[in-house]
Design a protein around this motif. Structure first.
Motif, mmCIF file in Angstrom:
data_model
loop_
_atom_site.group_PDB
_atom_site.id
_atom_site.type_symbol
_atom_site.label_atom_id
_atom_site.label_comp_id
_atom_site.label_asym_id
_atom_site.label_seq_id
_atom_site.Cartn_x
_atom_site.Cartn_y
_atom_site.Cartn_z
ATOM 1 N N MET A 46 5.421 -8.782 -16.852
ATOM 2 C CA MET A 46 6.283 -8.588 -15.695
ATOM 3 C C MET A 46 5.570 -7.851 -14.569
ATOM 4 O O MET A 46 5.986 -7.858 -13.433
ATOM 5 C CB MET A 46 7.536 -7.802 -16.099
ATOM 6 N N ASP A 47 4.478 -7.158 -14.920
ATOM 7 C CA ASP A 47 3.778 -6.385 -13.898
ATOM 8 C C ASP A 47 2.989 -7.259 -12.944
ATOM 9 O O ASP A 47 2.625 -6.831 -11.860
ATOM 10 C CB ASP A 47 2.836 -5.376 -14.555
ATOM 11 N N ASN A 48 2.697 -8.501 -13.367
ATOM 12 C CA ASN A 48 1.837 -9.361 -12.557
ATOM 13 C C ASN A 48 2.595 -10.566 -12.025
ATOM 14 O O ASN A 48 2.062 -11.670 -11.941
ATOM 15 C CB ASN A 48 0.628 -9.823 -13.371
ATOM 16 N N ILE A 49 3.875 -10.387 -11.726
ATOM 17 C CA ILE A 49 4.665 -11.493 -11.188
ATOM 18 C C ILE A 49 4.119 -11.898 -9.821
ATOM 19 O O ILE A 49 3.793 -11.043 -8.994
ATOM 20 C CB ILE A 49 6.146 -11.083 -11.070
ATOM 21 N N ALA A 50 4.008 -13.194 -9.584
ATOM 22 C CA ALA A 50 3.475 -13.687 -8.313
ATOM 23 C C ALA A 50 4.330 -13.199 -7.156
ATOM 24 O O ALA A 50 5.561 -13.233 -7.214
ATOM 25 C CB ALA A 50 3.425 -15.219 -8.320
ATOM 26 N N GLY A 51 3.673 -12.755 -6.102
ATOM 27 C CA GLY A 51 4.369 -12.283 -4.912
ATOM 28 C C GLY A 51 4.580 -10.790 -4.884
ATOM 29 O O GLY A 51 4.980 -10.244 -3.863
ATOM 30 N N GLN A 52 4.365 -10.113 -6.040
ATOM 31 C CA GLN A 52 4.515 -8.667 -6.082
ATOM 32 C C GLN A 52 3.154 -7.995 -5.986
ATOM 33 O O GLN A 52 2.179 -8.444 -6.590
ATOM 34 C CB GLN A 52 5.208 -8.243 -7.388
ATOM 35 N N LYS A 53 3.094 -6.933 -5.244
ATOM 36 C CA LYS A 53 1.848 -6.200 -5.068
ATOM 37 C C LYS A 53 1.801 -5.039 -6.047
ATOM 38 O O LYS A 53 2.785 -4.315 -6.218
ATOM 39 C CB LYS A 53 1.729 -5.678 -3.635
ATOM 40 N N SER A 54 0.679 -4.876 -6.691
ATOM 41 C CA SER A 54 0.524 -3.797 -7.659
ATOM 42 C C SER A 54 0.437 -2.455 -6.944
ATOM 43 O O SER A 54 0.170 -2.375 -5.745
ATOM 44 C CB SER A 54 -0.732 -4.031 -8.499
ATOM 45 N N GLY A 55 0.649 -1.386 -7.737
ATOM 46 C CA GLY A 55 0.538 -0.040 -7.170
ATOM 47 C C GLY A 55 -0.858 0.250 -6.683
ATOM 48 O O GLY A 55 -1.046 0.986 -5.708
ATOM 49 N N LEU A 56 -1.869 -0.339 -7.354
ATOM 50 C CA LEU A 56 -3.251 -0.123 -6.930
ATOM 51 C C LEU A 56 -3.500 -0.717 -5.556
ATOM 52 O O LEU A 56 -4.206 -0.128 -4.732
ATOM 53 C CB LEU A 56 -4.206 -0.741 -7.957
ATOM 54 N N MET A 57 -2.909 -1.885 -5.290
ATOM 55 C CA MET A 57 -3.079 -2.513 -3.982
ATOM 56 C C MET A 57 -2.447 -1.659 -2.882
ATOM 57 O O MET A 57 -3.012 -1.483 -1.804
ATOM 58 C CB MET A 57 -2.459 -3.912 -3.993
ATOM 59 N N VAL A 58 -1.251 -1.123 -3.160
ATOM 60 C CA VAL A 58 -0.592 -0.260 -2.186
ATOM 61 C C VAL A 58 -1.423 0.988 -1.918
ATOM 62 O O VAL A 58 -1.585 1.424 -0.771
ATOM 63 C CB VAL A 58 0.825 0.115 -2.677
ATOM 64 N N ALA A 59 -1.966 1.586 -2.989
ATOM 65 C CA ALA A 59 -2.812 2.770 -2.831
ATOM 66 C C ALA A 59 -4.058 2.455 -2.013
ATOM 67 O O ALA A 59 -4.518 3.280 -1.207
ATOM 68 C CB ALA A 59 -3.204 3.316 -4.201
ATOM 69 N N THR A 60 -4.578 1.241 -2.185
ATOM 70 C CA THR A 60 -5.755 0.836 -1.409
ATOM 71 C C THR A 60 -5.424 0.744 0.070
ATOM 72 O O THR A 60 -6.182 1.228 0.923
ATOM 73 C CB THR A 60 -6.280 -0.522 -1.912
ATOM 74 N N TYR A 61 -4.277 0.128 0.386
ATOM 75 C CA TYR A 61 -3.870 0.012 1.790
ATOM 76 C C TYR A 61 -3.663 1.387 2.417
ATOM 77 O O TYR A 61 -4.079 1.636 3.555
ATOM 78 C CB TYR A 61 -2.581 -0.805 1.890
ATOM 79 N N VAL A 62 -3.002 2.268 1.655
ATOM 80 C CA VAL A 62 -2.754 3.608 2.181
ATOM 81 C C VAL A 62 -4.067 4.341 2.427
ATOM 82 O O VAL A 62 -4.246 5.016 3.447
ATOM 83 C CB VAL A 62 -1.852 4.406 1.219
ATOM 84 N N SER A 63 -5.002 4.215 1.495
ATOM 85 C CA SER A 63 -6.300 4.875 1.646
ATOM 86 C C SER A 63 -7.057 4.360 2.866
ATOM 87 O O SER A 63 -7.657 5.134 3.616
ATOM 88 C CB SER A 63 -7.149 4.661 0.382
ATOM 89 N N VAL A 64 -7.004 3.046 3.072
ATOM 90 C CA VAL A 64 -7.685 2.462 4.233
ATOM 91 C C VAL A 64 -7.062 2.974 5.530
ATOM 92 O O VAL A 64 -7.766 3.329 6.484
ATOM 93 C CB VAL A 64 -7.624 0.920 4.172
ATOM 94 N N ILE A 65 -5.732 3.037 5.566
ATOM 95 C CA ILE A 65 -5.053 3.524 6.772
ATOM 96 C C ILE A 65 -5.426 4.975 7.049
ATOM 97 O O ILE A 65 -5.693 5.362 8.201
ATOM 98 C CB ILE A 65 -3.527 3.369 6.624
ATOM 99 N N VAL A 66 -5.468 5.802 6.000
ATOM 100 C CA VAL A 66 -5.831 7.212 6.170
ATOM 101 C C VAL A 66 -7.257 7.347 6.689
ATOM 102 O O VAL A 66 -7.537 8.129 7.615
ATOM 103 C CB VAL A 66 -5.664 7.974 4.842
ATOM 104 N N ILE A 67 -8.174 6.569 6.132
ATOM 105 C CA ILE A 67 -9.573 6.636 6.568
ATOM 106 C C ILE A 67 -9.707 6.191 8.024
ATOM 107 O O ILE A 67 -10.428 6.810 8.821
ATOM 108 C CB ILE A 67 -10.457 5.774 5.651
ATOM 109 N N VAL A 68 -8.981 5.124 8.389
ATOM 110 C CA VAL A 68 -9.033 4.643 9.772
ATOM 111 C C VAL A 68 -8.509 5.715 10.728
ATOM 112 O O VAL A 68 -9.088 5.954 11.800
ATOM 113 C CB VAL A 68 -8.222 3.340 9.914
ATOM 114 N N LEU A 69 -7.419 6.373 10.341
ATOM 115 C CA LEU A 69 -6.866 7.424 11.196
ATOM 116 C C LEU A 69 -7.819 8.600 11.323
ATOM 117 O O LEU A 69 -7.961 9.185 12.413
ATOM 118 C CB LEU A 69 -5.517 7.891 10.643
ATOM 119 N N LEU A 70 -8.478 8.968 10.229
ATOM 120 C CA LEU A 70 -9.423 10.085 10.270
ATOM 121 C C LEU A 70 -10.579 9.801 11.222
ATOM 122 O O LEU A 70 -11.131 10.721 11.842
ATOM 123 C CB LEU A 70 -9.951 10.396 8.863
#
Length: 384
Positions: free
Chosen positions: A1-25
């Motif tokens: 159930m964790d890999n249902i198509a169309g759902q983003k994993s927590g790791l992907m969300v953490a990656t996006y957040v990290s990229v946004i933080v780095i860009v802002l810095l």
């Protein structure tokens, strides 16, 4: 159930957040420099760049005008407007700035509220109004120079192009720009030409000591260039190139070679072995394989290193100070800005911010032109 198509994993969300933080810095300081490049020096010193759209309270001092001195009932009276003083009028716009407090000492320019009568030295009294009008009374006639009137004034935001005019119209700045190109272009091309041959040899040619040479290249990546500045300059003086453009080209080539070989070798190792072996079976020499197959396929890695090397040499100050003559006709932009525009302290933040944006115009053009190759070149060889 964790890999249902169309759902983003927590790791992907953490990656996006990290990229946004780095860009802002990275983006926030750049925006701060950009805003500061249009601000007046006094306002930069008084408030942060994020307060640029708001009024700023600045402290200053002007002299009372002795020409208005009159005797009234045995008391000498001076009247005038503090914003009419020549020194003050150059920094404050009459009618736009308003006095918030005043004083009689430089260490306490906001000692008294506006509109109040203040007892100052030698039995004198002083009143300063919000619009800058002042009344100074003295029991004795005032001679010599007019007494100083210290004050704090609220001034509207002041955005100007004077910083850019100062930087762009500085003496020999055009020559410094040409010198920077003269240093940067050869210092980018030469290490690429040499490192490409070395990287191919370390990636596809078998010879004794190849592993040790690869380890030496990796080890040289962590050696600070400051350790080699003086010995390398002494070597240049002995062989006759001393402080010259040839000397700085070779210096930048030496300092950039480990990274160039490392990046190119990692990329070339990941090229398909079948293509290279098929070419050798057909009778191609190593030089032909390198020129006709490996080099064209390695363009992303070449472009990736070219970006790094160009940015580094363009923005370099230390190596240019050591390996170029101190004469004005040999200065690059970084040295010209540091020596002639900022002075020994470098405290003029408006000029510093403006010079930063002027100097990054060309590197930004190079980066955005070739940035699509940057990630491909950096990630080459990291995965199989």
């Amino acid at each position: 159930m964790d890999n249902i198509a169309g759902q983003k994993s927590g790791l992907m969300v953490a990656t996006y957040v990290s990229v946004i933080v780095i860009v802002l810095l990275w983006l926030i300081p750049t925006v701060g420099l950009f805003v500061s490049s249009f601000r007046d020096r006094d306002q930069i010193s008084a408030s942060g760049w994020w307060q640029a759209p708001f009024s700023v309270v600045l402290a200053d001092a002007g002299r009372a005008n002795l020409d208005s001195q009159k005797e009234v009932d045995g008391v000498w009276v001076l009247k005038g407007n503090i914003f009419s003083d020549d020194d003050v009028s150059s920094r404050f716009k009459s009618g736009e700035s308003s006095v918030t407090a005043f004083g009689s000492k430089g260490r306490a320019p906001g000692e008294f509220p506006v509109g109040t009568t203040a007892n100052v030295q030698s039995g004198r009294t002083l009143i300063v109004e919000k619009n800058g009008d002042y009344t100074l009374t003295s029991p004795k006639e005032i001679t010599g120079r007019g007494p100083r009137v210290y004050f704090q004034a609220e001034t509207p935001p002041d955005f100007t192009l004077n910083n850019y005019r100062t930087v762009m119209t500085a003496d020999n700045m055009d020559r410094a720009f040409i010198n920077t190109l003269t240093v940067t272009i050869p210092a980018t091309i030469i290490p690429i030409l040499i490192a490409a041959f070395a990287a191919y040899a370390l990636a596809w040619m078998e010879f004794p000591g190849r592993g040790l040479m690869i380890a030496a290249v990796v080890g040289l990546l962590v050696v600070p260039l400051q350790l080699a500045l003086v010995p390398l300059l002494n070597l240049h003086n002995k062989i006759g190139i001393g402080q010259s453009f040839m000397g700085i080209w070779l210096a930048h080539t030496a300092f950039g070679m480990p990274l160039a070989i490392y990046l190119l070798r990692n990329y070339m190792v990941g090229l398909p072995r079948d293509i290279i072996e098929s070419a050798k079976v057909d009778g191609a020499t190593d030089f032909q394989v390198f020129m006709k197959i490996v080099l064209p396929l390695s363009f992303p890695a070449l472009a990736s290193f070219a970006i790094f090397q160009f940015l580094w040499t363009w923005n370099d100050l230390l190596v240019a100070k050591v390996f170029l003559p101190s004469a004005d006709e040999s200065k690059v932009m970084t040295v010209k800005i540091a020596d002639d525009l900022l002075g020994s302290r470098g405290g003029d933040w408006g000029i510093l911010a403006t010079a930063a944006f002027v100097s990054i115009a060309v590197p930004l053009t190079v980066f955005f032109t070739m940035q699509r190759y940057l990630v491909r070149g950096l990630l080459a060889g990291s995965v199989k």
